[in-house]
Design a protein around this motif. Structure first.
Motif, mmCIF file in Angstrom:
data_model
loop_
_atom_site.group_PDB
_atom_site.id
_atom_site.type_symbol
_atom_site.label_atom_id
_atom_site.label_comp_id
_atom_site.label_asym_id
_atom_site.label_seq_id
_atom_site.Cartn_x
_atom_site.Cartn_y
_atom_site.Cartn_z
ATOM 1 N N ASN A 65 0.858 -1.172 0.000
ATOM 2 C CA ASN A 65 0.000 0.000 0.000
ATOM 3 C C ASN A 65 0.904 1.236 0.000
ATOM 4 O O ASN A 65 1.430 1.613 1.037
ATOM 5 C CB ASN A 65 -0.912 0.015 1.223
ATOM 6 N N PRO A 66 1.099 1.870 -1.173
ATOM 7 C CA PRO A 66 1.991 3.034 -1.224
ATOM 8 C C PRO A 66 1.355 4.316 -0.718
ATOM 9 O O PRO A 66 1.884 5.406 -0.928
ATOM 10 C CB PRO A 66 2.351 3.136 -2.711
ATOM 11 N N GLY A 67 0.218 4.231 -0.064
ATOM 12 C CA GLY A 67 -0.406 5.404 0.536
ATOM 13 C C GLY A 67 -0.879 6.440 -0.466
ATOM 14 O O GLY A 67 -0.798 7.630 -0.208
ATOM 15 N N GLY A 68 -1.357 5.992 -1.616
ATOM 16 C CA GLY A 68 -1.882 6.906 -2.616
ATOM 17 C C GLY A 68 -0.842 7.434 -3.593
ATOM 18 O O GLY A 68 -1.186 8.176 -4.508
ATOM 19 N N MET A 69 0.431 7.076 -3.398
ATOM 20 C CA MET A 69 1.459 7.530 -4.329
ATOM 21 C C MET A 69 1.347 6.785 -5.645
ATOM 22 O O MET A 69 0.950 5.619 -5.675
ATOM 23 C CB MET A 69 2.861 7.257 -3.765
ATOM 24 N N THR A 70 1.742 7.447 -6.724
ATOM 25 C CA THR A 70 1.839 6.765 -8.014
ATOM 26 C C THR A 70 3.102 5.917 -7.993
ATOM 27 O O THR A 70 3.979 6.091 -7.125
ATOM 28 C CB THR A 70 1.925 7.772 -9.173
ATOM 29 N N GLY A 71 3.221 5.020 -8.939
ATOM 30 C CA GLY A 71 4.429 4.209 -9.052
ATOM 31 C C GLY A 71 5.670 5.067 -9.207
ATOM 32 O O GLY A 71 6.705 4.832 -8.581
ATOM 33 N N ASP A 72 5.583 6.110 -10.059
ATOM 34 C CA ASP A 72 6.728 7.005 -10.262
ATOM 35 C C ASP A 72 7.108 7.716 -8.967
ATOM 36 O O ASP A 72 8.294 7.850 -8.649
ATOM 37 C CB ASP A 72 6.420 8.037 -11.345
ATOM 38 N N GLU A 73 6.119 8.183 -8.216
ATOM 39 C CA GLU A 73 6.399 8.868 -6.949
ATOM 40 C C GLU A 73 7.066 7.914 -5.954
ATOM 41 O O GLU A 73 8.020 8.274 -5.249
ATOM 42 C CB GLU A 73 5.109 9.422 -6.337
ATOM 43 N N PHE A 74 6.584 6.681 -5.924
ATOM 44 C CA PHE A 74 7.138 5.683 -5.009
ATOM 45 C C PHE A 74 8.600 5.392 -5.346
ATOM 46 O O PHE A 74 9.471 5.385 -4.481
ATOM 47 C CB PHE A 74 6.307 4.407 -5.030
ATOM 48 N N PHE A 75 8.892 5.170 -6.637
ATOM 49 C CA PHE A 75 10.260 4.851 -7.028
ATOM 50 C C PHE A 75 11.187 6.044 -6.836
ATOM 51 O O PHE A 75 12.356 5.884 -6.492
ATOM 52 C CB PHE A 75 10.310 4.313 -8.458
ATOM 53 N N LYS A 76 10.679 7.261 -7.010
ATOM 54 C CA LYS A 76 11.476 8.454 -6.729
ATOM 55 C C LYS A 76 11.833 8.497 -5.246
ATOM 56 O O LYS A 76 12.977 8.801 -4.880
ATOM 57 C CB LYS A 76 10.707 9.705 -7.130
ATOM 58 N N LEU A 77 10.865 8.148 -4.384
ATOM 59 C CA LEU A 77 11.118 8.092 -2.955
ATOM 60 C C LEU A 77 12.201 7.068 -2.633
ATOM 61 O O LEU A 77 13.090 7.316 -1.800
ATOM 62 C CB LEU A 77 9.823 7.744 -2.211
#
Length: 80
Positions: A65-77
């Motif tokens: 559950n990435p907490g509403g982040m997009t895949g791109d936002e998650f990988f940037k994190l």
């Protein structure tokens, strides 16, 4: 934990998870003094390693559950 007459014992789930051991994996035992060490067996079969990794991914499909982040936002994190 008890050892059966055949010398079998169940590896606890938390240990299997920590070592990445899944059904069908080979393991190695070694001795260091009077301590037994369990570890995943070294694999010389890259196809098997890929198959094991894909099986691991499939088992966890949909569990993040990435907490509403997009895949791109998650990988940037992850990169930062």
């Amino acid at each position: 934990m008890r050892v059966t007459e055949k010398g079998q014992a169940t590896v606890p789930k938390n240990v299997r998870r920590k070592l990445g051991i899944v059904p069908g994996n080979a393991v190695e035992f070694s001795l260091r003094g009077d301590v037994a060490i369990l570890r995943p067996a070294a694999s010389s079969d890259p196809d098997r390693e890929v198959a094991d990794f894909m099986a691991h991914i499939r088992r966890h499909k949909g569990s993040m559950n990435p907490g509403g982040m997009t895949g791109d936002e998650f990988f940037k994190l992850l990169r930062n």
